[in-house]
Design a protein around this motif. Structure first.
Motif, PDB file in Angstrom:
ATOM      1  N   ALA A   2      79.417  36.940   4.636  1.00 41.59           N
ATOM      2  CA  ALA A   2      80.191  35.715   4.863  1.00 41.59           C
ATOM      3  C   ALA A   2      80.056  35.341   6.335  1.00 41.59           C
ATOM      4  O   ALA A   2      79.878  36.194   7.198  1.00 41.59           O
ATOM      5  CB  ALA A   2      81.648  35.952   4.495  1.00 41.59           C
ATOM      6  N   GLY A   3      80.119  34.052   6.627  1.00 43.59           N
ATOM      7  CA  GLY A   3      79.968  33.575   8.003  1.00 43.59           C
ATOM      8  C   GLY A   3      78.526  33.409   8.430  1.00 43.59           C
ATOM      9  O   GLY A   3      78.244  33.110   9.577  1.00 43.59           O
ATOM     10  N   PRO A  19      73.912  33.295  11.785  1.00 46.34           N
ATOM     11  CA  PRO A  19      75.339  32.986  11.922  1.00 46.34           C
ATOM     12  C   PRO A  19      75.597  31.484  11.772  1.00 46.34           C
ATOM     13  O   PRO A  19      74.784  30.662  12.198  1.00 46.34           O
ATOM     14  CB  PRO A  19      75.686  33.438  13.347  1.00 46.34           C
ATOM     15  CG  PRO A  19      74.574  34.326  13.768  1.00 46.34           C
ATOM     16  CD  PRO A  19      73.361  33.914  12.981  1.00 46.34           C
ATOM     17  N   CYS A  20      76.712  31.150  11.168  1.00 49.70           N
ATOM     18  CA  CYS A  20      77.116  29.741  11.108  1.00 49.70           C
ATOM     19  C   CYS A  20      77.346  29.243  12.524  1.00 49.70           C
ATOM     20  O   CYS A  20      77.855  29.973  13.379  1.00 49.70           O
ATOM     21  CB  CYS A  20      78.405  29.590  10.304  1.00 49.70           C
ATOM     22  SG  CYS A  20      78.229  29.979   8.549  1.00 49.70           S
ATOM     23  N   TYR A  25      81.441  26.965   8.643  1.00 46.85           N
ATOM     24  CA  TYR A  25      81.900  28.231   8.082  1.00 46.85           C
ATOM     25  C   TYR A  25      81.217  28.491   6.743  1.00 46.85           C
ATOM     26  O   TYR A  25      80.638  27.598   6.141  1.00 46.85           O
ATOM     27  CB  TYR A  25      83.421  28.230   7.908  1.00 46.85           C
ATOM     28  CG  TYR A  25      83.900  27.366   6.757  1.00 46.85           C
ATOM     29  CD1 TYR A  25      84.314  27.947   5.565  1.00 46.85           C
ATOM     30  CD2 TYR A  25      83.931  25.978   6.850  1.00 46.85           C
ATOM     31  CE1 TYR A  25      84.754  27.161   4.498  1.00 46.85           C
ATOM     32  CE2 TYR A  25      84.365  25.189   5.797  1.00 46.85           C
ATOM     33  CZ  TYR A  25      84.772  25.796   4.625  1.00 46.85           C
ATOM     34  OH  TYR A  25      85.202  25.027   3.580  1.00 46.85           O
ATOM     35  N   LYS A  26      81.288  29.737   6.293  1.00 47.09           N
ATOM     36  CA  LYS A  26      80.802  30.105   4.964  1.00 47.09           C
ATOM     37  C   LYS A  26      81.691  31.236   4.469  1.00 47.09           C
ATOM     38  O   LYS A  26      81.655  32.341   4.988  1.00 47.09           O
ATOM     39  CB  LYS A  26      79.345  30.534   4.992  1.00 47.09           C
ATOM     40  CG  LYS A  26      78.782  30.763   3.587  1.00 47.09           C
ATOM     41  CD  LYS A  26      77.274  30.797   3.623  1.00 47.09           C
ATOM     42  CE  LYS A  26      76.715  31.124   2.263  1.00 47.09           C
ATOM     43  NZ  LYS A  26      76.801  32.551   1.986  1.00 47.09           N
ATOM     44  N   GLY A  42      88.286  23.481  13.440  1.00 48.27           N
ATOM     45  CA  GLY A  42      87.091  24.040  14.031  1.00 48.27           C
ATOM     46  C   GLY A  42      86.994  25.528  13.760  1.00 48.27           C
ATOM     47  O   GLY A  42      87.911  26.148  13.222  1.00 48.27           O
ATOM     48  N   ALA A  43      85.864  26.075  14.147  1.00 49.82           N
ATOM     49  CA  ALA A  43      85.615  27.504  13.976  1.00 49.82           C
ATOM     50  C   ALA A  43      84.611  27.947  15.018  1.00 49.82           C
ATOM     51  O   ALA A  43      83.792  27.156  15.481  1.00 49.82           O
ATOM     52  CB  ALA A  43      85.065  27.780  12.578  1.00 49.82           C
ATOM     53  N   GLY A  44      84.690  29.209  15.388  1.00 51.72           N
ATOM     54  CA  GLY A  44      83.679  29.788  16.258  1.00 51.72           C
ATOM     55  C   GLY A  44      82.450  30.135  15.441  1.00 51.72           C
ATOM     56  O   GLY A  44      82.429  29.971  14.221  1.00 51.72           O
ATOM     57  N   GLU A  45      81.410  30.607  16.101  1.00 51.72           N
ATOM     58  CA  GLU A  45      80.214  31.022  15.386  1.00 51.72           C
ATOM     59  C   GLU A  45      80.541  32.164  14.435  1.00 51.72           C
ATOM     60  O   GLU A  45      81.436  32.953  14.697  1.00 51.72           O
ATOM     61  CB  GLU A  45      79.142  31.477  16.371  1.00 51.72           C
ATOM     62  CG  GLU A  45      78.536  30.361  17.182  1.00 51.72           C
ATOM     63  CD  GLU A  45      77.427  30.861  18.087  1.00 51.72           C
ATOM     64  OE1 GLU A  45      77.152  32.070  18.114  1.00 51.72           O
ATOM     65  OE2 GLU A  45      76.841  30.027  18.772  1.00 51.72           O
ATOM     66  N   HIS A  46      79.800  32.236  13.337  1.00 54.15           N
ATOM     67  CA  HIS A  46      79.887  33.352  12.388  1.00 54.15           C
ATOM     68  C   HIS A  46      81.239  33.386  11.674  1.00 54.15           C
ATOM     69  O   HIS A  46      81.785  34.441  11.386  1.00 54.15           O
ATOM     70  CB  HIS A  46      79.620  34.672  13.142  1.00 54.15           C
ATOM     71  CG  HIS A  46      79.106  35.756  12.264  1.00 54.15           C
ATOM     72  ND1 HIS A  46      79.929  36.636  11.630  1.00 54.15           N
ATOM     73  CD2 HIS A  46      77.842  36.091  11.924  1.00 54.15           C
ATOM     74  CE1 HIS A  46      79.194  37.494  10.940  1.00 54.15           C
ATOM     75  NE2 HIS A  46      77.920  37.179  11.100  1.00 54.15           N
TER      76      HIS A  46
END
Length: 112
Positions: A2-3, A19-20, A25-26, A42-46
């Motif tokens: 995931a991610g 990485p995303c 995201y994933k 928002g989201a950080g990487e991965h």
């Protein structure tokens, strides 16, 4: 995992998964692409979910009663508010962590 994103199903190569990117995201493992976070989340990487607000916004929630990912995804505008004038809201900023410039003040860390 995931991610990460991969179009190569069943590949054992670590290079197959990337990485995303930021603000994507994933939530699941397996082949597939990363999904963009609903604006202004928002989201950080991965990342496996979008659990924060993008830069320029702050999460308007009490830290003791943080909203669920489901609530945030369904109503992102209810939780992510524009950063106040002269405020600083880098990713990920919460109401309690909102930064104000020198010589400005807040009533408490629960006010913008």
């Amino acid at each position: 995992p995931a991610g990460t994103s991969s179009n190569k199903s069943g590949s054992a190569s670590p290079d197959a998964c990337q990485p995303c990117d930021t603000n994507f995201y994933k939530p699941t493992e397996g082949a597939g692409n990363c999904i963009p976070c609903p604006f202004p989340l928002g989201a950080g990487e991965h990342s496996e979910s979008c659990i924060a607000c993008r830069g320029g916004f702050y999460l308007n929630a009490d830290a003791t009663a943080a909203p669920s990912w489901e609530d945030m995804r369904n109503q992102p505008d209810a939780f992510c508010l524009d950063c106040p004038l002269n405020g600083s809201c880098p990713f990920p900023t919460t109401l309690a962590a909102l930064v104000v410039p020198l010589h400005y003040w807040r009533d408490s860390n629960r006010t913008a």
